[in-house]
Design a protein around this motif. Structure first.
Motif, PDB file in Angstrom:
ATOM      1  N   PRO A   1      21.628  23.561  -5.602  1.00 47.29           N
ATOM      2  CA  PRO A   1      21.992  22.526  -4.633  1.00 47.29           C
ATOM      3  C   PRO A   1      22.417  23.169  -3.322  1.00 47.29           C
ATOM      4  N   PRO A   2      22.412  22.416  -2.236  1.00 49.04           N
ATOM      5  CA  PRO A   2      22.805  22.982  -0.946  1.00 49.04           C
ATOM      6  C   PRO A   2      24.312  23.111  -0.817  1.00 49.04           C
ATOM      7  N   ALA A   3      24.737  23.761   0.251  1.00 52.79           N
ATOM      8  CA  ALA A   3      26.162  23.799   0.582  1.00 52.79           C
ATOM      9  C   ALA A   3      26.676  22.372   0.778  1.00 52.79           C
ATOM     10  N   HIS A   4      27.964  22.196   0.595  1.00 55.61           N
ATOM     11  CA  HIS A   4      28.550  20.850   0.563  1.00 55.61           C
ATOM     12  C   HIS A   4      28.230  20.047   1.816  1.00 55.61           C
ATOM     13  N   HIS A   5      28.287  20.663   2.985  1.00 56.39           N
ATOM     14  CA  HIS A   5      28.088  19.914   4.225  1.00 56.39           C
ATOM     15  C   HIS A   5      26.654  19.429   4.397  1.00 56.39           C
TER      16      HIS A   5
ATOM     17  N   VAL B   1      20.311  17.005   2.094  1.00 54.04           N
ATOM     18  CA  VAL B   1      19.438  17.874   1.289  1.00 54.04           C
ATOM     19  C   VAL B   1      19.774  17.686  -0.181  1.00 54.04           C
ATOM     20  N   ARG B   2      18.734  17.444  -0.983  1.00 52.98           N
ATOM     21  CA  ARG B   2      18.924  17.259  -2.424  1.00 52.98           C
ATOM     22  C   ARG B   2      18.858  18.581  -3.173  1.00 52.98           C
ATOM     23  N   LEU B   3      17.953  19.464  -2.757  1.00 49.34           N
ATOM     24  CA  LEU B   3      17.712  20.676  -3.535  1.00 49.34           C
ATOM     25  C   LEU B   3      17.090  21.747  -2.657  1.00 49.34           C
ATOM     26  N   LEU B   4      17.429  23.012  -2.935  1.00 47.53           N
ATOM     27  CA  LEU B   4      16.816  24.172  -2.297  1.00 47.53           C
ATOM     28  C   LEU B   4      16.133  25.014  -3.365  1.00 47.53           C
ATOM     29  N   TRP B   5      14.990  25.600  -3.034  1.00 47.24           N
ATOM     30  CA  TRP B   5      14.338  26.497  -3.982  1.00 47.24           C
ATOM     31  C   TRP B   5      13.599  27.600  -3.239  1.00 47.24           C
ATOM     32  N   ALA B   6      13.450  28.717  -3.922  1.00 46.98           N
ATOM     33  CA  ALA B   6      12.647  29.831  -3.414  1.00 46.98           C
ATOM     34  C   ALA B   6      11.935  30.441  -4.602  1.00 46.98           C
TER      35      ALA B   6
ATOM     36  N   LEU C   1      17.346  31.471   0.706  1.00 44.70           N
ATOM     37  CA  LEU C   1      18.033  30.178   0.662  1.00 44.70           C
ATOM     38  C   LEU C   1      19.181  30.133   1.667  1.00 44.70           C
ATOM     39  N   ALA C   2      19.873  31.251   1.842  1.00 43.98           N
ATOM     40  CA  ALA C   2      20.943  31.301   2.836  1.00 43.98           C
ATOM     41  C   ALA C   2      20.386  31.114   4.246  1.00 43.98           C
TER      42      ALA C   2
END
Length: 285
Positions: free
Chosen positions: A6-10, A15-20, A144-145
């Protein structure tokens, strides 16, 4: 190899999801390989970090296809699309929340729905800068960062408005099984205005969104119980009968439920397909 989180709180309202992901080994090209990509009900931002640019096909019979690029937005859509998977490529992706497109991309969901849009058409030169930064990241976690930092910077450039209250209420209601007519009445808007608001924020009409929810429930349960009869899965997901389910599945996935089961996809929304035999023009685009 894939990293998903999941993304950072803010960023979670947007954003629902991050992937690499990256191939485990040097990928072996598979000329002509393609797949049906089944819809998720959401919008996706994707960066390809190697291999050829994304190539899509208008349908299963299209032998030539067309290229999109290395950074693109996949709009919300009610049915599958066909893409070239002849070469595995490292990629970074973001699944957006409903209503986030204007803040992060500069255009509403409705304007980007049912198509792929090159990111430079929305971000200009910043799209190329984003690709450069991602290429320079040394690991999946670092990628992702980087994408989180890019999205955070985009938010800082814009006034944030979020979801329209009527759409937010409708999304919660539809997920809980509410009837569309009741949601329209509760919103205080006319049926036409309500649909326009909903489509503008999600890229789908309310009936299309409801159909996607049912389809998603079927795929999720199938992944857990792949040997359960389709009719049982369909009734559990809210379909009125198997004929209703078969029609929706064919329209959304581009194949019958039986063909989907035979394909046995390792990822539920990425179904390998055979390319058409007449591929003489494939290399000309």
């Amino acid at each position: 190899m894939q990293l998903t989180r999941p993304p950072a709180h803010h960023l979670r309202p947007f954003v629902r999801l991050l992937w690499a992901s990256t191939p485990d080994d040097a990928p072996t090209p598979q000329p002509g390989a393609r797949e049906h990509v089944l819809p998720t009900g959401g919008m996706h931002l994707v960066f390809r970090l190697g291999g050829p640019p994304l190539r899509l096909f208008r349908d299963d019979a299209d032998a030539q296809g067309f290229t999109v690029g290395y950074a693109m937005v996949g709009g919300t859509r009610p049915a599958f699309f066909v893409r070239d998977v002849s070469v595995e490529t490292p990629s970074v992706g973001v699944m957006l929340q409903p209503g986030a497109a204007r803040a992060l991309l500069g255009a509403p969901e409705g304007a980007l729905a049912d198509c792929h849009t090159p990111l430079d058409a929305l971000w200009g030169a910043d799209a190329g800068f984003a690709l450069e930064q991602l290429h320079g990241a040394g690991s999946l976690a670092a990628q992702l960062a980087v994408v989180e930092a890019l999205l955070t910077a985009r938010l800082a450039l814009r006034a944030l408005h979020g979801l329209h209250p009527a759409v937010a209420h409708a999304l919660a209601g539809l997920s809980g099984g509410s009837v569309i007519g009741e949601l329209v009445k509760h919103s205080g808007y006319s049926h036409r205005r309500f649909i326009a608001l909903f489509r503008g924020m999600t890229g789908l009409a309310p009936k299309q969104y409801t159909r996607m929810l049912r389809f998603d429930r079927v795929l999720s349960q199938f992944a857990l119980e792949p040997h359960q009869p389709w009719v049982e899965l369909a009734l559990q997901a809210g379909y009125s009968d198997q004929a209703h389910f078969n029609r929706d599945f064919l329209a959304i996935a581009g194949m019958s439920p039986q063909a989907y089961r035979r394909a046995a996809p390792t990822a539920s929304r990425h179904v390998p397909m055979r390319a058409p035999s007449h591929r003489s023009n494939l290399s000309k685009t």
